[in-house]
Structure formats: C-alpha cells, structure tokens
Enzyme design. Structure first.
Site, mmCIF file in Angstrom:
data_model
loop_
_atom_site.group_PDB
_atom_site.id
_atom_site.type_symbol
_atom_site.label_atom_id
_atom_site.label_comp_id
_atom_site.label_asym_id
_atom_site.label_seq_id
_atom_site.Cartn_x
_atom_site.Cartn_y
_atom_site.Cartn_z
ATOM 1 N N GLY A 49 -35.575 52.322 60.315
ATOM 2 C CA GLY A 49 -36.287 51.094 60.461
ATOM 3 C C GLY A 49 -37.722 51.512 60.463
ATOM 4 N N THR A 50 -38.207 52.120 61.658
ATOM 5 C CA THR A 50 -39.203 53.171 61.452
ATOM 6 C C THR A 50 -40.651 52.350 61.526
ATOM 7 O OG1 THR A 50 -39.674 55.360 60.361
ATOM 8 C CG2 THR A 50 -39.883 53.651 59.073
ATOM 9 N N THR A 51 -41.670 53.330 61.659
ATOM 10 C CA THR A 51 -43.066 53.162 61.738
ATOM 11 C C THR A 51 -43.692 54.445 61.087
ATOM 12 O OG1 THR A 51 -43.093 51.773 63.613
ATOM 13 C CG2 THR A 51 -45.138 52.527 62.720
ATOM 14 N N ASP A 66 -42.554 57.912 63.673
ATOM 15 C CA ASP A 66 -41.470 58.145 64.680
ATOM 16 C C ASP A 66 -40.354 58.776 64.101
ATOM 17 O OD1 ASP A 66 -38.787 55.850 64.807
ATOM 18 O OD2 ASP A 66 -40.435 55.636 62.989
ATOM 19 N N LYS A 82 -39.191 62.203 59.331
ATOM 20 C CA LYS A 82 -39.658 61.198 58.275
ATOM 21 C C LYS A 82 -40.820 61.471 57.491
ATOM 22 C CE LYS A 82 -37.700 57.845 61.382
ATOM 23 N NZ LYS A 82 -37.723 56.586 62.015
#
Length: 243
Positions: A49-51, A66, A82
């Site tokens: 989902g991440t940033t 993240d 990531k």
C-alpha cells in the site's frame, strides 16, 4: 498489401469477434488485460500500500520507502525492501502489486546489464525511464507505480512513472497510499540547494508523516542514496536513527 476482407471472418477470426483489430494487439491491449487488472485489485494479492519518496539534489538522489506489505486488511510483512538497485547508478521504488514489481525490477536489471554489455557504457537515466514506461504500457506489470532515480553524465534525475507508463521528470515526487501525507512535508521542506544529507532527513520526515496516518504504511524505512559512485541502500527500523 491487400486489405483483409470479410472472408477472414470465418473460423478463428469469428471466435475473436468482429471488433477485434486485424493488426493487433496494440501496446496495452494484451489478451485479458482488463481481467488481469481487476485481479490485481483483488484481496488475494500481496501489495505494498506504501509510501515512497524521491528527491533530487545537486550531487545525487535520495529515495525512501516504508517497509510494510499488506494482504487484504492484514499486514502480511513488516520487512519489505521497496527500493532496489536496477542500474549501476540508478534505483527504483515500488508501490502496488508485489509480484509485478519484483518482475519489473528483474527485467530492468537484465536490460541494463545487456545494454552495458552490448554498448560498453551504462544506459542513461532518460533511456531507462523510457524503458520503464514502455514496460508498464505493455500491460504486463499490473499494477505498479514506481519512482526511478539515478545519476548519469547529465546529472541527477528523479522520474515519476504512473501505472500506465506516463513518465515525468521531477525535483521531488511521491507514490503510494500515503502520498498526500508525505507530499505536504516535501512541499514545506524542499529547496533548490538541498544537499544529500538534508534530502535524507526530509525524506525520513515525509515517510514518518505518512506512517503516522496511513494504515498501509509502516514498520520502518529503507533509504537509497544514489550518487556517481553508485547506489547505497540502508534499512532503519527506528526513525530516530535518521532524525
């Protein structure tokens, strides 16, 4: 060349449907691409989902992400890297489907290695961004939204690349579900003369801001610093180690 006639509608062509282009598929129109895109949005796919954040400086680029991956409403992993080196002086962050992102990274690594072997020099960042956009436009990597950053003979570059292959060079950019939280920090903190050390701190603040509010982001930070000397990726479980 003779234009195909209606005689071709019998047999296999009829099975494809009369609205099927004779000289297809075009890029992005691979068979079942819409179904595959829908599946990539399903609950059974592990996603980041991440940033992710990318910042350009005079001496290089800083990229941060993240470390959380999700499976539906569950945190499936707390230790996902990531951001990956895909070029001797370039790295790629990932947001979206984990399997597609891993495949994309493997493909880019192979292509940049082949380029160097055949031509005796490293691929430029512009060429690498074009290649990445073309791969995403092919429809074979549902759904990935990367940031590409690197250094070449022209200097440092950050590219924002959307899931359909649209490519834009930026001073700084974000992707992922925590984008809006991270972007506010970048808007406030970024300046034209930012150094690599300052950009690293700004990127950490941006990721931390997203982690505080976005449920799909968390569990630490990976930071990639890319200069003319290469790619250095460091993992931190505690933001205090950077701030």
């Amino acid at each position: 060349m003779r234009t195909p006639t209606g005689d071709l509608s019998d047999g296999p062509a009829e099975e494809l449907g009369r609205d099927q282009p004779v000289f297809g598929p075009e890029i992005g129109e691979f068979e079942h691409s819409e179904r595959r895109a829908a599946q990539a949005d399903g609950e059974g796919e592990m996603k980041t989902g991440t940033t992710t954040v990318g910042i350009k400086t005079a001496d290089g680029v800083v990229m941060a992400t993240d470390m959380r991956a999700s499976l539906g409403g569950m945190v499936s992993s707390k230790d996902v890297q990531k951001v990956e080196e895909v070029h001797p002086r370039g790295a790629l962050t990932i947001a979206g489907s984990v399997s597609a992102a891993q495949n994309l990274i493997s493909t880019l690594k192979a292509e940049t290695s082949l380029y160097e072997t055949r031509r005796g020099k490293d691929m430029s960042m512009e060429a690498l961004s074009t290649l990445t956009g073309n791969l995403l436009r092919s429809g074979a990597f549902y759904i990935v939204q990367p940031i590409l950053g690197g250094v070449d003979d022209e200097g440092a570059h950050i590219y924002s690349i959307d899931a359909l292959g649209g490519t834009t060079e930026e001073e700084y950019t974000v992707t992922g579900s925590g984008s809006q939280y991270a972007l506010g920090v970048l808007e406030q903190e970024y300046h034209d003369d930012v150094s690599v050390d300052e950009a690293t701190e700004i990127a950490a603040k941006a990721i931390q801001s997203a982690v505080e509010r976005d449920l799909a982001s968390g569990n630490g930070i990976n930071v990639a610093v890319v200069t003319e000397d290469g790619v250095d990726i460091t993992r931190y479980k505690d933001f205090d180690d950077l701030l």
